[in-house]
Each structure stands twice: as C-alpha cells, then as structure tokens.
Design a protein around this motif. Sequence first.
Motif, PDB file in Angstrom:
ATOM      1  N   SER A  92       0.823  -1.208   0.000  1.00 16.70           N
ATOM      2  CA  SER A  92       0.000   0.000   0.000  1.00 16.70           C
ATOM      3  C   SER A  92       0.854   1.253   0.000  1.00 16.70           C
ATOM      4  CB  SER A  92      -0.923  -0.004   1.228  1.00 16.70           C
ATOM      5  OG  SER A  92      -1.684  -1.179   1.309  1.00 16.70           O
ATOM      6  N   VAL A  93       1.690   1.396   1.039  1.00 14.88           N
ATOM      7  CA  VAL A  93       2.415   2.643   1.273  1.00 14.88           C
ATOM      8  C   VAL A  93       3.655   2.769   0.395  1.00 14.88           C
ATOM      9  CG1 VAL A  93       3.681   3.978   3.004  1.00 14.88           C
ATOM     10  CG2 VAL A  93       1.541   2.831   3.631  1.00 14.88           C
ATOM     11  N   THR A  94       4.441   1.704   0.315  1.00 18.65           N
ATOM     12  CA  THR A  94       5.720   1.774  -0.392  1.00 18.65           C
ATOM     13  C   THR A  94       5.563   1.613  -1.895  1.00 18.65           C
ATOM     14  OG1 THR A  94       6.775   0.816   1.559  1.00 18.65           O
ATOM     15  CG2 THR A  94       8.059   0.826  -0.481  1.00 18.65           C
ATOM     16  N   MET A  95       4.551   0.857  -2.325  1.00 16.59           N
ATOM     17  CA  MET A  95       4.467   0.490  -3.740  1.00 16.59           C
ATOM     18  C   MET A  95       3.372   1.234  -4.490  1.00 16.59           C
ATOM     19  SD  MET A  95       5.360  -3.559  -3.515  1.00 16.59           S
ATOM     20  CE  MET A  95       6.549  -4.127  -2.302  1.00 16.59           C
ATOM     21  N   VAL A  96       2.104   0.892  -4.250  1.00 18.14           N
ATOM     22  CA  VAL A  96       1.062   1.485  -5.095  1.00 18.14           C
ATOM     23  C   VAL A  96       0.836   2.964  -4.777  1.00 18.14           C
ATOM     24  CG1 VAL A  96      -0.998   0.972  -3.688  1.00 18.14           C
ATOM     25  CG2 VAL A  96      -1.161   0.987  -6.185  1.00 18.14           C
ATOM     26  N   GLY A  97       1.012   3.367  -3.529  1.00 19.28           N
ATOM     27  CA  GLY A  97       0.811   4.773  -3.178  1.00 19.28           C
ATOM     28  C   GLY A  97       1.650   5.719  -4.023  1.00 19.28           C
ATOM     29  N   PRO A  98       2.992   5.525  -4.083  1.00 16.97           N
ATOM     30  CA  PRO A  98       3.810   6.394  -4.929  1.00 16.97           C
ATOM     31  C   PRO A  98       3.441   6.343  -6.409  1.00 16.97           C
ATOM     32  CG  PRO A  98       5.178   5.303  -3.295  1.00 16.97           C
ATOM     33  CD  PRO A  98       3.817   4.683  -3.190  1.00 16.97           C
ATOM     34  N   VAL A  99       2.992   5.177  -6.900  1.00 15.12           N
ATOM     35  CA  VAL A  99       2.549   5.101  -8.296  1.00 15.12           C
ATOM     36  C   VAL A  99       1.337   5.996  -8.507  1.00 15.12           C
ATOM     37  CG1 VAL A  99       1.536   3.598 -10.054  1.00 15.12           C
ATOM     38  CG2 VAL A  99       3.486   2.797  -8.717  1.00 15.12           C
ATOM     39  N   ILE A 100       0.394   5.949  -7.557  1.00 17.93           N
ATOM     40  CA  ILE A 100      -0.830   6.744  -7.693  1.00 17.93           C
ATOM     41  C   ILE A 100      -0.530   8.237  -7.634  1.00 17.93           C
ATOM     42  CG2 ILE A 100      -3.032   7.317  -6.601  1.00 17.93           C
ATOM     43  CD1 ILE A 100      -3.245   4.350  -5.787  1.00 17.93           C
ATOM     44  N   TYR A 101       0.298   8.675  -6.660  1.00 18.02           N
ATOM     45  CA  TYR A 101       0.524  10.122  -6.578  1.00 18.02           C
ATOM     46  C   TYR A 101       1.483  10.631  -7.658  1.00 18.02           C
ATOM     47  CZ  TYR A 101       4.764   9.504  -3.526  1.00 18.02           C
ATOM     48  OH  TYR A 101       5.975   9.164  -2.986  1.00 18.02           O
ATOM     49  N   THR A 102       2.239   9.727  -8.293  1.00 17.41           N
ATOM     50  CA  THR A 102       3.147  10.143  -9.366  1.00 17.41           C
ATOM     51  C   THR A 102       2.471  10.112 -10.733  1.00 17.41           C
ATOM     52  OG1 THR A 102       5.044   9.282  -8.121  1.00 17.41           O
ATOM     53  CG2 THR A 102       5.384   9.706 -10.468  1.00 17.41           C
ATOM     54  N   PHE A 103       1.667   9.081 -10.989  1.00 19.50           N
ATOM     55  CA  PHE A 103       1.102   8.892 -12.330  1.00 19.50           C
ATOM     56  C   PHE A 103      -0.428   8.957 -12.366  1.00 19.50           C
ATOM     57  CE2 PHE A 103       5.094   6.400 -12.151  1.00 19.50           C
ATOM     58  CZ  PHE A 103       5.816   7.059 -13.129  1.00 19.50           C
ATOM     59  N   GLY A 104      -1.089   8.911 -11.205  1.00 16.97           N
ATOM     60  CA  GLY A 104      -2.541   8.923 -11.185  1.00 16.97           C
ATOM     61  C   GLY A 104      -3.115  10.312 -11.414  1.00 16.97           C
ATOM     62  N   ASN A 105      -4.426  10.354 -11.680  1.00 19.10           N
ATOM     63  CA  ASN A 105      -5.088  11.644 -11.864  1.00 19.10           C
ATOM     64  C   ASN A 105      -5.611  12.160 -10.526  1.00 19.10           C
ATOM     65  OD1 ASN A 105      -7.655  10.376 -11.366  1.00 19.10           O
ATOM     66  ND2 ASN A 105      -7.716   9.725 -13.519  1.00 19.10           N
ATOM     67  N   ALA A 106      -6.172  13.350 -10.543  1.00 17.66           N
ATOM     68  CA  ALA A 106      -6.609  13.998  -9.299  1.00 17.66           C
ATOM     69  C   ALA A 106      -7.671  13.175  -8.582  1.00 17.66           C
ATOM     70  CB  ALA A 106      -7.127  15.400  -9.599  1.00 17.66           C
ATOM     71  N   ALA A 107      -8.609  12.604  -9.338  1.00 16.37           N
ATOM     72  CA  ALA A 107      -9.681  11.811  -8.718  1.00 16.37           C
ATOM     73  C   ALA A 107      -9.118  10.566  -8.054  1.00 16.37           C
ATOM     74  CB  ALA A 107     -10.718  11.437  -9.769  1.00 16.37           C
ATOM     75  N   GLN A 108      -8.152   9.920  -8.690  1.00 18.16           N
ATOM     76  CA  GLN A 108      -7.545   8.726  -8.104  1.00 18.16           C
ATOM     77  C   GLN A 108      -6.764   9.063  -6.834  1.00 18.16           C
ATOM     78  OE1 GLN A 108      -5.377   7.579 -11.600  1.00 18.16           O
ATOM     79  NE2 GLN A 108      -6.963   6.155 -12.305  1.00 18.16           N
ATOM     80  N   LYS A 109      -6.070  10.166  -6.861  1.00 17.26           N
ATOM     81  CA  LYS A 109      -5.323  10.578  -5.666  1.00 17.26           C
ATOM     82  C   LYS A 109      -6.275  10.851  -4.504  1.00 17.26           C
ATOM     83  CE  LYS A 109      -1.727  12.744  -8.469  1.00 17.26           C
ATOM     84  NZ  LYS A 109      -1.084  14.019  -8.874  1.00 17.26           N
ATOM     85  N   ALA A 110      -7.360  11.562  -4.787  1.00 19.25           N
ATOM     86  CA  ALA A 110      -8.317  11.908  -3.735  1.00 19.25           C
ATOM     87  C   ALA A 110      -9.013  10.667  -3.184  1.00 19.25           C
ATOM     88  CB  ALA A 110      -9.346  12.900  -4.274  1.00 19.25           C
ATOM     89  N   LYS A 111      -9.276   9.703  -4.036  1.00 17.94           N
ATOM     90  CA  LYS A 111     -10.000   8.499  -3.618  1.00 17.94           C
ATOM     91  C   LYS A 111      -9.123   7.536  -2.831  1.00 17.94           C
ATOM     92  CE  LYS A 111     -12.558   4.515  -5.475  1.00 17.94           C
ATOM     93  NZ  LYS A 111     -13.144   3.890  -6.693  1.00 17.94           N
ATOM     94  N   PHE A 112      -7.915   7.282  -3.326  1.00 19.04           N
ATOM     95  CA  PHE A 112      -7.127   6.177  -2.792  1.00 19.04           C
ATOM     96  C   PHE A 112      -6.092   6.575  -1.739  1.00 19.04           C
ATOM     97  CE2 PHE A 112      -8.382   4.462  -7.030  1.00 19.04           C
ATOM     98  CZ  PHE A 112      -9.086   3.355  -6.569  1.00 19.04           C
ATOM     99  N   LEU A 113      -5.423   7.719  -1.900  1.00 12.97           N
ATOM    100  CA  LEU A 113      -4.294   8.033  -1.026  1.00 12.97           C
ATOM    101  C   LEU A 113      -4.683   8.138   0.449  1.00 12.97           C
ATOM    102  CD1 LEU A 113      -2.206  10.526  -3.210  1.00 12.97           C
ATOM    103  CD2 LEU A 113      -1.961   8.044  -2.966  1.00 12.97           C
ATOM    104  N   PRO A 114      -5.757   8.853   0.820  1.00 13.37           N
ATOM    105  CA  PRO A 114      -6.098   8.927   2.244  1.00 13.37           C
ATOM    106  C   PRO A 114      -6.390   7.561   2.859  1.00 13.37           C
ATOM    107  CG  PRO A 114      -7.254  10.631   1.011  1.00 13.37           C
ATOM    108  CD  PRO A 114      -6.658   9.705  -0.003  1.00 13.37           C
TER     109      PRO A 114
END
Length: 393
Positions: A92-114
């Motif tokens: 979650s934290v080390t792998m997919v999180g950085p992928v989402i905040y680096t390559f994801g869109n605004a909606a994905q960041k808002a939905k998944f990161l918190p």
Amino acid sequence: MELALSPEDAAFRDEVRAFIKDNYPAEMRVPNPETDLSKEQMLLWHRILHNKGWIAPLWPKEYGGPGWSITRRFIFEQETTRAGTMPPLAFSVTMVGPVIYTFGNAAQKAKFLPRILSGEDWWCQGYSEPGSGSDLATVRTKAVRDGDHYIVNGHKTWTTLAQHADWIFCLVRTDPAAKPQSGISFLLIDMKSPGVTVRPIITIDGSHEVNDVFLEDVRVPVENLIGEENKGWTYAKFLLGNERTSMAGIGRSTRYIARLKKIVKAEIPEDDPAHLEFIRDIARVELDVLALEATELRVVAQMARGIDPGPAASLFKIRGTEIFQDITELTHRAIGNDGLAIREHPVSANHFMPGPDYGHTASEKYLNSRKLSIYGGSNEIQRNIIAKAVLGL
C-alpha cells in the motif's frame, strides 16, 4: 562507518527510538508477524504511525507524508528495522501509493491516497503469474475494453497476503499485438468484484502468506486505469525500483546477527572447534553488512545532493537478500537438529529467545528467506540490470 548527524537529526533519532519503545504493541512482537498475526493485529502499528503522521516517510508532504529530509527518512528506516517493528503495509504505502501520486489523476489521488495512509484499504500486488515471474513482460492476464469498463481474465500467483486485501494493483495485457513491454497496462481492481477468487498457497513451513488470485470476467471501471493505456510497464518499473531500494535490510541483518551470536553461545561450547568456525563466519557476515551499510550511506548522501542513485536499488536488493540468507543459513547450522523442526501452530513471543522451541522459528525464517533473492525481480535479473546500466554489456 556512521552517518554524522546534526544535533537536530540526533534528537530526531532519539525521538524515534523513544516512540517505538513506548508505543509498539507488545502483541505484535512475534517471530513471523505476516503469518502469526491477524489482519487487525497487523494494522495496529500502521494506525499508530498514521496518527503520529509518520506512516509514509517517502511521500511528499502534499500527499500526506511527513516532509522529512533524505537523512531523516534514512534514520527512521534504520531505527524501525533495528527495533524489529513491522513496517507499514508495503504494497500500500511503499508500492502502489507512490505510483498513484506520481502517475494517477486527481480523482484517483483523492479516492485512494487517504485510505492507504489510514490503513482502511489493504492492497496486494498482482504482478507474478504462472510462467511470468521475474520476466513480467510476458504477463498474460488480459483486459479487454468494453465501454467504460475493462473485462479482465487471468491468473496471478504468489500474491502476498491477498487473503486480507481490499484492492489489488495488476499488470494486465491490453494490446496483445504490441511488443511485450508496450502492451501492458496498470489497473486497480476491487477484490470484492464478482469474478475475483483467492485461493491459499500453503508453503513448506505450513504457513499461509501467499495465494493464487483468479480473475474471471471481472468488470473494472476504466477510471481505475493508472496513467495511459499500454504504458503500464513504465509504472511497473517505477514501483519495483521503490521495492528494491528497501531491500538492503541493514537493521534486520544487524538484529538477526545479534540473535545468531546468542544461539552460538548457547549451543556450541567454546572448546568445540566449530565454535571458532562460527565466530569467523559471523565476522565475515558482519563485514558484509558494514560494506553494504557504507554503500547505502553513500547513496543517501548522493540523494541528499539531488544525485540519482542509478542502479543502486538493484545492488541493495542483491546484497541485502544474500546477506540475510547467509545469516539464516548460519543460524540453522548453529541450532543443529532442533533447526529441522517445523511448526504446526503459531508460536508465541517467548520463542524469540534461545530455548527448546526456538528451532521452530529458525527453520521458518530459514525457509522463508529463500524467496528473498527471487521476489522483486530475481537477483539474476538485477545482475543483468547492473551489467547493462553500469558495465554497458
């Protein structure tokens, strides 16, 4: 070699040590937390770190990270691994999180990161398949576009802790006509989706850590595609770089060397010729750890100056995993016949210390450590990367 700390960083190191001592849950201090703890127990420390604001040391502050310097991130990693705490949920934290905040869109960041930070969502990794392990470019799981969904069919394997996961990030083939690396996409899939089946794989030590995941006509919203279609190979390499960088494991190796010394002292008399042989072998491994630590400190210093570490992640992965395998091999030898014991039931925290039952823990750790040189890209693959990137071969 030691990192010269400023007074402020030294105070931070002391704060981290005190926080671990005062707050790490006693019930999590078991030999193999990935298999001996329930899902809720594994989340205890994650939630404590989240409340403290320390759950994602590598994340930028704008996405919920603590905003630490490279040095403080290094200090935190060293202190937590030396103390033997369970790391934050890695997938979650080390792998997919950085992928989402680096390559994801605004909606994905808002939905998944918190939800990643809080531990509300537990992620697993859908990379390996039967026949597609280190060579991930050969993945065969297919995702076919159908309006505003993808229809996904395939089989992922060796999926760590998928039995607990709420979501899985998957490499899927979206263009079978393209060359292997160019036809892969990166999809986020809800594990509760119809057609997702998790089947346990019981390993040789009797534990349930890994799984098969079957995907049969799973409908995945197109909005769960990270970045661009057919660009998933780029995101996968980014993720694996983060995974490999964390595999030096200096603190872990240091902790297990200390345990090995206690076992040798308890099991092998000083007048036994084998005692001196073990002392020499332990000294050799300690030198290996010191050399790797010196390399890691050099890379930390380079990163602090904005220098790209290059293939250092591959080097850390190779040497960190091989050193830990050497330590578990020596531990197994030192215990002798007791080291052949395999547990039938979860062991308790008192099995950390030498005694009639510590062979259970040692044999599990020995067997479990065999996988370290395989996952995250096998060490043979890492040597190829170094040969190309450094030697130009």
